[in-house]
Design a protein around this motif. Structure first.
Motif, PDB file in Angstrom:
ATOM      1  N   GLY B 137       0.800  -1.221   0.000  1.00 21.19           N
ATOM      2  CA  GLY B 137       0.000   0.000   0.000  1.00 21.19           C
ATOM      3  C   GLY B 137       0.832   1.270   0.000  1.00 21.19           C
ATOM      4  N   GLY B 138       2.128   1.144  -0.284  1.00 22.40           N
ATOM      5  CA  GLY B 138       2.971   2.333  -0.385  1.00 22.40           C
ATOM      6  C   GLY B 138       3.417   2.899   0.950  1.00 22.40           C
ATOM      7  N   VAL B 139       3.376   2.067   2.009  1.00 18.55           N
ATOM      8  CA  VAL B 139       3.685   2.584   3.352  1.00 18.55           C
ATOM      9  C   VAL B 139       5.154   2.938   3.578  1.00 18.55           C
ATOM     10  N   TYR B 140       6.020   2.570   2.623  1.00 21.71           N
ATOM     11  CA  TYR B 140       7.451   2.747   2.898  1.00 21.71           C
ATOM     12  C   TYR B 140       7.937   4.187   2.769  1.00 21.71           C
ATOM     13  N   SER B 141       7.113   5.078   2.265  1.00 20.20           N
ATOM     14  CA  SER B 141       7.488   6.494   2.283  1.00 20.20           C
ATOM     15  C   SER B 141       6.221   7.324   2.372  1.00 20.20           C
ATOM     16  N   THR B 142       6.138   8.094   3.422  1.00 22.30           N
ATOM     17  CA  THR B 142       4.945   8.925   3.627  1.00 22.30           C
ATOM     18  C   THR B 142       5.360  10.346   3.962  1.00 22.30           C
ATOM     19  N   ILE B 143       4.493  11.285   3.631  1.00 19.09           N
ATOM     20  CA  ILE B 143       4.722  12.694   3.986  1.00 19.09           C
ATOM     21  C   ILE B 143       3.464  13.172   4.696  1.00 19.09           C
ATOM     22  N   ALA B 144       3.632  13.708   5.859  1.00 17.99           N
ATOM     23  CA  ALA B 144       2.501  14.174   6.660  1.00 17.99           C
ATOM     24  C   ALA B 144       1.424  13.088   6.745  1.00 17.99           C
ATOM     25  N   GLY B 145       1.892  11.857   6.907  1.00 17.01           N
ATOM     26  CA  GLY B 145       0.964  10.745   7.081  1.00 17.01           C
ATOM     27  C   GLY B 145       0.341  10.221   5.797  1.00 17.01           C
ATOM     28  N   ARG B 146       0.699  10.800   4.662  1.00 23.74           N
ATOM     29  CA  ARG B 146       0.119  10.318   3.399  1.00 23.74           C
ATOM     30  C   ARG B 146       1.176   9.590   2.582  1.00 23.74           C
ATOM     31  N   THR B 147       0.749   8.573   1.889  1.00 23.00           N
ATOM     32  CA  THR B 147       1.740   7.855   1.083  1.00 23.00           C
ATOM     33  C   THR B 147       2.116   8.693  -0.135  1.00 23.00           C
ATOM     34  N   ASN B 148       3.319   8.469  -0.606  1.00 21.77           N
ATOM     35  CA  ASN B 148       3.793   9.156  -1.818  1.00 21.77           C
ATOM     36  C   ASN B 148       2.850   8.878  -2.975  1.00 21.77           C
ATOM     37  N   LEU B 149       2.393   7.631  -3.016  1.00 26.83           N
ATOM     38  CA  LEU B 149       1.523   7.212  -4.111  1.00 26.83           C
ATOM     39  C   LEU B 149       0.264   8.078  -4.176  1.00 26.83           C
ATOM     40  N   SER B 150      -0.411   8.257  -3.050  1.00 24.75           N
ATOM     41  CA  SER B 150      -1.659   9.018  -3.088  1.00 24.75           C
ATOM     42  C   SER B 150      -1.366  10.494  -3.343  1.00 24.75           C
ATOM     43  N   MET B 151      -0.257  10.990  -2.812  1.00 25.62           N
ATOM     44  CA  MET B 151       0.084  12.396  -3.030  1.00 25.62           C
ATOM     45  C   MET B 151       0.368  12.663  -4.506  1.00 25.62           C
ATOM     46  N   LEU B 152       1.069  11.715  -5.141  1.00 22.43           N
ATOM     47  CA  LEU B 152       1.379  11.886  -6.560  1.00 22.43           C
ATOM     48  C   LEU B 152       0.106  11.827  -7.400  1.00 22.43           C
ATOM     49  N   GLU B 153      -0.730  10.871  -7.100  1.00 19.11           N
ATOM     50  CA  GLU B 153      -1.965  10.739  -7.881  1.00 19.11           C
ATOM     51  C   GLU B 153      -2.791  12.014  -7.791  1.00 19.11           C
ATOM     52  N   GLU B 154      -2.879  12.559  -6.607  1.00 18.59           N
ATOM     53  CA  GLU B 154      -3.671  13.777  -6.418  1.00 18.59           C
ATOM     54  C   GLU B 154      -3.030  14.965  -7.139  1.00 18.59           C
ATOM     55  N   ALA B 155      -1.715  15.118  -6.959  1.00 19.16           N
ATOM     56  CA  ALA B 155      -1.041  16.285  -7.543  1.00 19.16           C
ATOM     57  C   ALA B 155      -1.007  16.198  -9.066  1.00 19.16           C
ATOM     58  N   ALA B 156      -0.844  14.997  -9.597  1.00 20.32           N
ATOM     59  CA  ALA B 156      -0.756  14.848 -11.048  1.00 20.32           C
ATOM     60  C   ALA B 156      -2.093  15.177 -11.710  1.00 20.32           C
ATOM     61  N   ALA B 157      -3.179  14.901 -11.011  1.00 23.92           N
ATOM     62  CA  ALA B 157      -4.504  15.136 -11.593  1.00 23.92           C
ATOM     63  C   ALA B 157      -4.691  16.599 -12.005  1.00 23.92           C
ATOM     64  N   GLY B 158      -4.126  17.529 -11.261  1.00 23.16           N
ATOM     65  CA  GLY B 158      -4.330  18.950 -11.582  1.00 23.16           C
ATOM     66  C   GLY B 158      -3.153  19.587 -12.292  1.00 23.16           C
ATOM     67  N   ALA B 159      -2.172  18.785 -12.704  1.00 22.82           N
ATOM     68  CA  ALA B 159      -0.966  19.360 -13.316  1.00 22.82           C
ATOM     69  C   ALA B 159      -1.139  19.532 -14.819  1.00 22.82           C
ATOM     70  N   ALA B 160      -0.473  20.585 -15.362  1.00 25.10           N
ATOM     71  CA  ALA B 160      -0.462  20.758 -16.813  1.00 25.10           C
ATOM     72  C   ALA B 160       0.531  19.775 -17.419  1.00 25.10           C
ATOM     73  N   ALA B 161       1.623  19.585 -16.721  1.00 25.42           N
ATOM     74  CA  ALA B 161       2.649  18.647 -17.155  1.00 25.42           C
ATOM     75  C   ALA B 161       3.456  18.222 -15.942  1.00 25.42           C
ATOM     76  N   VAL B 162       4.152  17.111 -16.109  1.00 23.46           N
ATOM     77  CA  VAL B 162       4.964  16.600 -15.008  1.00 23.46           C
ATOM     78  C   VAL B 162       6.407  16.462 -15.486  1.00 23.46           C
ATOM     79  N   ILE B 163       7.334  16.879 -14.655  1.00 23.44           N
ATOM     80  CA  ILE B 163       8.747  16.646 -14.970  1.00 23.44           C
ATOM     81  C   ILE B 163       9.319  15.724 -13.899  1.00 23.44           C
TER      82      ILE B 163
END
Ligand code: SF4
Ligand code: SF4
Lengths: 215, 372
Positions: B137-163
């Motif tokens: 479930g992506g528990v091996y790296s979290t920021i402010a209690g959230r997994t990297n996976l969920s943070m990326l999915e959320e942030a990518a949804a509103g991005a124009a592009a990703v680098i």
């Protein structure tokens, strides 16, 4: 598979598998030849078979005048091909590094030129085979297969070096894979002669030596 | 970096206004644009286009997410050479979230990210460094209690592009090395519906990162990329093809130890393990640390750090042509089996033969005389 992965596979697991098949296959073939058995020669030896055998291993590398006069082109081409292969395999630095040898190596431009000559000589050999009625008669699929698997490493190596058609990494992977194909098939084609020539020549020389005739 | 957290009025200020405030002349700005255009190998005239676009540009929101990484990429981008360029880059984008560079911490930092994402939804540039662990479930790296996976999915949804900056974000990198205990993956394994550009390297060259970002700001699209998603302008050539030691490679002159005569004479490092021939990066042309030098120039072979799987490609100090694995063992085992089977085959041949000899029927003259 991504090209870097392919290269890693070619350099690692694939190479080890191919080498294992090569070593296994070659030993098997050699045992097969040796265990065929020969009729024991009951006549008294006139001379030593040992020295005759040893001498012939080397002396057969030189052309016989009468034979050469009959087929000068084919014999010359044979020399070019074999010396060319020897040079590109053993005198290119990356290959020397691979084989773990302590040789000086030649510059890339020399290797490059020799590669081209060797490729041309392979094509010359093919043409001679195709246009000679006698050879056509005795050629088998095995002959063409041996030709192809010898050609592939030369072509892919040349193309990788010159960045032709494909990216270097990809072509390098194909080059290594083509060598692995050669390793896998060599014991089961006439390419076994890379080792068995020693046995064959030795036996001829040995027989001639015992009879006290030149070989 | 106090400017990193900005209010909305600052975000709408244009780049040139901002530069003027900071005492950067128009001339200096044009010079910057020319060097960027040159770095990106853009056609002549592009510098003007760039200047025009950048001077009109509203400072766009950039969100930088750091996942399984070592902060080397951030270290590298802060060394983007010539201080003016470094300032320009940090000043002409609005870097609203970046762990290492932002002042805010804890909940405030996360709030800043949420706000920036909401305000610039669909328009912001998302930069990611580090790979994303997916195992358990992506528990091996979290920021402010959230997994990297969920943070990326959320942030990518509103991005124009990703680098994806660095080899970890681009291809999985060191966290993905066998046996990949955290199930690390690259950004492109998660983000499928947005344009993604990879700037690989461990770390990438600072100027390459900033130039690629500048390209996006100028042309509102990502630059031309190769099949591995890298901008061609920087990753089009291999290190080997641009290496100043190449002439020694071609002459067959190689250093064989780090302190031998060949090494002192600056000969090719192939035999010391150089992966330059299979590595695409700009090190040999743009160089590092304000153009001072690059690893090969200081005597160390290229590790291949900008290529996928470089971490699993065997020893850094073995030549590219040397096969990997236990080759000696392979030969011995195969030989043992070969000899074993060979002996068995020989024995079989012999017994067949003697059986044939024994089975022979003797013929007599009488037999021959018989009429059949
Ligand atoms: S040092 Fe590396 S990149 Fe440079 S020529 Fe030698 S092998 Fe190629
Ligand atoms: S020289 Fe090779 S290993 Fe070193 S930074 Fe450049 S690409 Fe990476």
């Amino acid at each position: 598979m991504e090209v870097n992965e392919l290269l890693i596979w070619a350099r690692g697991p694939a190479f080890n598998m191919a080498l294992a098949i090569f070593v296994f296959g070659m030993l098997l073939r050699l045992f097969e030849i040796i265990s065929l058995g020969r009729k024991s020669d009951l006549s008294a030896a006139r001379d030593s078979g040992l020295s005759g055998g040893l001498r012939t291993i080397f002396s057969r590398s030189l052309p016989r005048k009468t034979v050469f006069a009959r087929e000068p082109l084919r014999i010359l081409n044979g020399y070019i091909l074999h010396i060319g292969l020897f040079v590109v395999i053993f005198f290119y630095r990356p290959h020397i590094e691979l084989l773990g040898l302590d040789l000086a190596g030649l510059s890339s431009s020399v290797i490059d030129a020799v590669t081209v000559i060797t490729i041309l000589s392979l094509f010359a050999a093919l043409l001679m085979r195709l246009y000679s009625p006698v050879l056509q008669h005795i050629s088998t699929v095995g002959d063409y297969l041996a030709w192809l698997i010898t050609l592939l490493p030369l072509i892919t190596g040349y193309m990788a070096y010159h960045h032709l058609m494909l990216d270097y990494t990809q072509m390098l992977a194909y080059h290594i894979l083509s060598v692995e194909l050669l390793l896998v098939l060599a014991p089961f084609t006439k390419l076994t002669h890379m080792f068995s020539f020693v046995l064959a020549r030795w036996y001829q020389g040995y027989l001639a030596g015992r009879r006290g005739v030149e070989s | 970096m106090s400017q990193l957290k900005r209010n909305n009025s600052q975000i709408s200020e244009t780049f040139v206004d901002h530069l003027e405030q900071h005492g950067v002349s128009r001339r200096g700005f044009l010079k910057f644009c020319s060097s960027m255009a040159a770095a990106l190998a853009l056609p002549t005239g592009s510098a003007d286009v760039m200047a025009e676009a950048l001077s009109a540009a509203k400072r766009p929101t950039v969100i930088w997410l750091s996942f399984q990484e070592c902060t080397g990429c951030t270290e590298s981008i802060t060394r983007s050479h010539t201080p003016t360029i470094e300032n320009l880059i940090f000043d002409f984008i609005s870097l609203d979230y970046h762990h290492t560079l932002q002042v805010a911490a804890g909940h405030q930092a996360e709030e800043a990210r949420d706000m920036a994402m909401k305000d610039a939804y669909g328009k912001y540039l998302l930069i990611v460094d580090g790979s994303i662990p997916t195992k358990d479930g992506g528990v091996y790296s979290t920021i402010a209690g959230r997994t990297n996976l969920s943070m990326l999915e959320e942030a990518a949804a509103g991005a124009a592009a990703v680098i994806s900056v660095g080899t970890c974000a681009a291809y999985g990198g060191l966290p993905m090395a066998k046996p990949n205990p955290t199930g690390a993956v690259a950004v492109t394994d998660i983000v499928k519906d947005k344009p993604v550009m990879n700037i690989p390297g461990c770390p990438p060259i600072g100027l390459v990162m900033t130039s690629a970002i500048a390209h996006f700001l100028t042309f509102a699209r990502l630059p031309d990329m190769d099949e591995l998603g890298r901008p061609k302008a920087f990753y089009g050539d291999s290190i080997h093809d641009r290496c100043y030691r190449r002439t020694f490679y071609d002459q067959g002159l190689f250093a064989k130890a780090f302190d031998d005569e060949g090494a002192r004479k600056g000969w090719c490092l192939y035999e010391l393990g150089c992966k330059g021939p299979t590595t695409h990066n700009a090190c040999a042309t743009m160089k590092w640390n304000e153009g001072t030098s690059f690893p090969i120039e200081s005597g160390h072979p290229c590790l291949g750090c900008s290529e996928p799987n470089f971490w699993d490609a065997g020893s850094f100090y073995e030549a590219l042509s040397v096969p990997q694995g236990r080759v000696g063992e392979t030969v011995l085992k195969a030989a043992a089996v070969g000899v074993g089977v060979g002996v068995a085959a020989a024995a079989l041949n012999r017994s067949n033969k003697s059986a044939a000899v024994e089975g022979r029927e003797t013929m007599t003259v009488e037999d021959l005389k018989k009429e059949s």
